[in-house]
Design a protein around this motif. Sequence first.
Motif, short mmCIF file in Angstrom:
data_model
loop_
_atom_site.label_atom_id
_atom_site.label_comp_id
_atom_site.label_asym_id
_atom_site.label_seq_id
_atom_site.Cartn_x
_atom_site.Cartn_y
_atom_site.Cartn_z
N VAL A 386 0.87 -1.17 0.00
CA VAL A 386 0.00 0.00 0.00
C VAL A 386 0.91 1.22 0.00
N GLN A 387 0.65 2.16 -0.90
CA GLN A 387 1.52 3.33 -1.02
C GLN A 387 0.80 4.65 -0.78
N GLU A 388 -0.50 4.60 -0.50
CA GLU A 388 -1.26 5.83 -0.31
C GLU A 388 -1.58 6.03 1.16
N ILE A 389 -1.99 7.23 1.53
CA ILE A 389 -2.19 7.55 2.95
C ILE A 389 -3.52 7.05 3.50
N ILE A 517 -3.80 21.28 -0.89
CA ILE A 517 -4.07 19.85 -0.68
C ILE A 517 -4.86 19.65 0.61
N ALA A 518 -4.51 20.41 1.65
CA ALA A 518 -5.27 20.33 2.91
C ALA A 518 -6.73 20.72 2.68
N LYS A 519 -6.94 21.72 1.81
CA LYS A 519 -8.32 22.14 1.51
C LYS A 519 -9.10 21.03 0.82
N LEU A 520 -8.45 20.26 -0.04
CA LEU A 520 -9.11 19.11 -0.66
C LEU A 520 -9.59 18.14 0.41
N GLY A 521 -8.75 17.90 1.41
CA GLY A 521 -9.13 17.00 2.49
C GLY A 521 -10.30 17.52 3.29
N GLN A 522 -10.30 18.82 3.57
CA GLN A 522 -11.41 19.42 4.31
C GLN A 522 -12.71 19.33 3.51
N ASP A 523 -12.62 19.59 2.22
CA ASP A 523 -13.82 19.50 1.37
C ASP A 523 -14.35 18.07 1.33
N ALA A 524 -13.45 17.10 1.26
CA ALA A 524 -13.87 15.70 1.22
C ALA A 524 -14.55 15.29 2.52
N ALA A 525 -14.03 15.78 3.64
CA ALA A 525 -14.61 15.42 4.94
C ALA A 525 -16.04 15.93 5.06
N LEU A 526 -16.33 17.07 4.47
CA LEU A 526 -17.66 17.68 4.58
C LEU A 526 -18.63 17.19 3.52
N GLU A 527 -18.13 16.61 2.44
CA GLU A 527 -18.98 16.19 1.33
C GLU A 527 -19.90 15.04 1.74
N GLN A 528 -21.19 15.20 1.53
CA GLN A 528 -22.17 14.19 1.91
C GLN A 528 -22.47 13.20 0.79
N ASP A 529 -22.17 13.56 -0.45
CA ASP A 529 -22.37 12.67 -1.59
C ASP A 529 -21.14 11.77 -1.70
N ASN A 530 -21.32 10.46 -1.52
CA ASN A 530 -20.19 9.55 -1.49
C ASN A 530 -19.43 9.49 -2.81
N ALA A 534 -15.56 10.40 -2.87
CA ALA A 534 -14.53 9.48 -3.36
C ALA A 534 -13.66 10.15 -4.42
N ALA A 535 -14.28 10.97 -5.28
CA ALA A 535 -13.52 11.67 -6.32
C ALA A 535 -12.54 12.66 -5.71
N LEU A 536 -12.95 13.33 -4.65
CA LEU A 536 -12.05 14.27 -3.97
C LEU A 536 -10.87 13.53 -3.35
N LEU A 540 -6.89 13.94 -4.15
CA LEU A 540 -5.94 14.20 -3.06
C LEU A 540 -4.85 13.13 -3.01
N THR A 541 -5.26 11.87 -3.14
CA THR A 541 -4.30 10.76 -3.09
C THR A 541 -3.22 10.91 -4.15
N GLU A 542 -3.63 11.26 -5.36
CA GLU A 542 -2.68 11.41 -6.46
C GLU A 542 -1.65 12.49 -6.15
N ARG A 543 -2.09 13.57 -5.57
CA ARG A 543 -1.17 14.67 -5.28
C ARG A 543 -0.23 14.33 -4.13
#
Length: 587
Positions: A386-389, A517-530, A534-536, A540-543
Amino acid sequence: MSRSNLLVRMLAMLAVVAVVLAACGGPTAPTSTGATTAPVASAAAGVTTAPAAVTEAPTTMTTATAVVAATAGTTTAEAATSGAAVSPQQTLLFSGDLSDQISLDPAVAYEFGGIQVVGQTYETLVSPDPGNPTLKPLLAKKWDTKDSGDMWTVTFNLDEKAKFASGRSVTADDVVYSWSRALDLNKSPAFLFSDISKLKKENIKAVDPQTVEVRLPKTASPTVFLSICSFTLAAVVDKQVVQANAGSDMGSTWLNDHSAGSGPYVLDRWERSTQVTLNANPTYWGTAPALKRVIMRNVTEVSNLQSAIETGDADIVQDLGAEQVKALANNPDAQVVKADSTLLVYIGMNAKSPPLDKPEVREAIRYAINYDEIVNNLLGGNGKLVQEIIPNGLFGHTGENPFKQDVAKAKDMLTKAGVAAGTQIELLIPAGPAPGGIDWSILAAKVQSDLQQIGLKINIKQIQQSELLNTYRAQKGQMVMINWGPDFPDPDGNVTPFTSYAAKSIAWRNAWDAPDIAKLGQDAALEQDNTKRAALYKQLTERVLHEGPYVILYQPTRAFGVRKNVQGFTYDPADTPSISFWRISKQ
């Protein structure tokens, strides 16, 4: 984490959303649903349970700590149990690497060894059952979440039967004090409240003795907040007892040698770097634990773990290596229980320390390592690539593993970055075994050998894990090899620590500040549409894979040795603690 601290579970946000809306129930003992049977758990299994002769013992509620008499000195429970004779049949001997223990204060503990103790002696308002991610009542008998316009309002109704080991009832005032204290101390796990939950002291209110009201801004997810409420940071301490022993650090020093909670066990003593002794809480308000004493021994050599389980000097040992697993295969008195974990073993690279301040150097290091040899040869089946966070088993995991050893490519990157052959880098590693049962020193030597091929000279410095963590948290490590597991069963349990510099967790320790990148994580945490969420996480993972200061080496499988007279052993990395000693008995 340090905490810290955990078997792989697939958790989409919808699995917990129902819990956010409402929950209710009484102080009955939870049962383990969704459990899988070892020896080897499936990749997405919720919990691993010891097989065959090892069956689940009568379970109790998730527990907390024992409390002290309000004056000072010894707790009521300690006075009743400390020094009392306890038979071997009523004593559990647990051995593993506990060298990361720094504190037993629930507001401070953030290491796996410390969390394992705190989780036995303190309780939270809510908790999952092993194998079932749905949050269930613990100190709170019910709760609900309401949209109050510009804020979320989460209301907890406490169970009136809940009592501390001191005999005092658990009240809303104790909850407010405990959570406010955690924010005031502002130690390693505090970011879970302050940064992820956006929790402020003025928004924690005791409505009446049995009701706690919490207000969260719309920039926080109430679902994630409730998951955090199951972690040891949110454990409730006896305000009266802790204040009576506050000293100059709000009782933190005192809590390293006493406990002040409501759980099935109380702290008897902590012999630093040696062992921790817990005694059953004689005034526990739930179902009493079957075993009267638990002794947790710090054993850092895997050969000694094998010897202990073979001779009966331990009832359970944690993190056996591949050789030890093979040696125990036909042992008539012990069995091996393998469990997936949500841990990641990784290298952190200080992004402000030359030459690691250059992204292309960090990328070259990632391409220089032979991951297949680590997973297939060194681990011998005790881990996966596994290489992603975001670990395998959590929502948002992509399965992307873009790095394979390419020495020529890595050398070219270093040349273009202007890094001379023979450049020296210090690598800090802990003493003892890494998750997966391989010595940290062997793993580090492998990385050292791989990086030597591209012209980097790696100077390995091995120190006790507690000392390493203090150095790492002070941003003083150039390269650090360590492990991490999410604090709660949601991708944000890893994403915020690994990407948010402001959270003062892993990104901060590696001096890496990437606000977008941190903002991407914050947006993903708040997103209610799965689907959108997942796309967010994929973006983020790629970056992070290519821009971040991390080399994720592997996701370990944990191998436990369990004596065959032990019943009720389960391991669930998404629960806190991951092993519930109060569920265990001995034949």
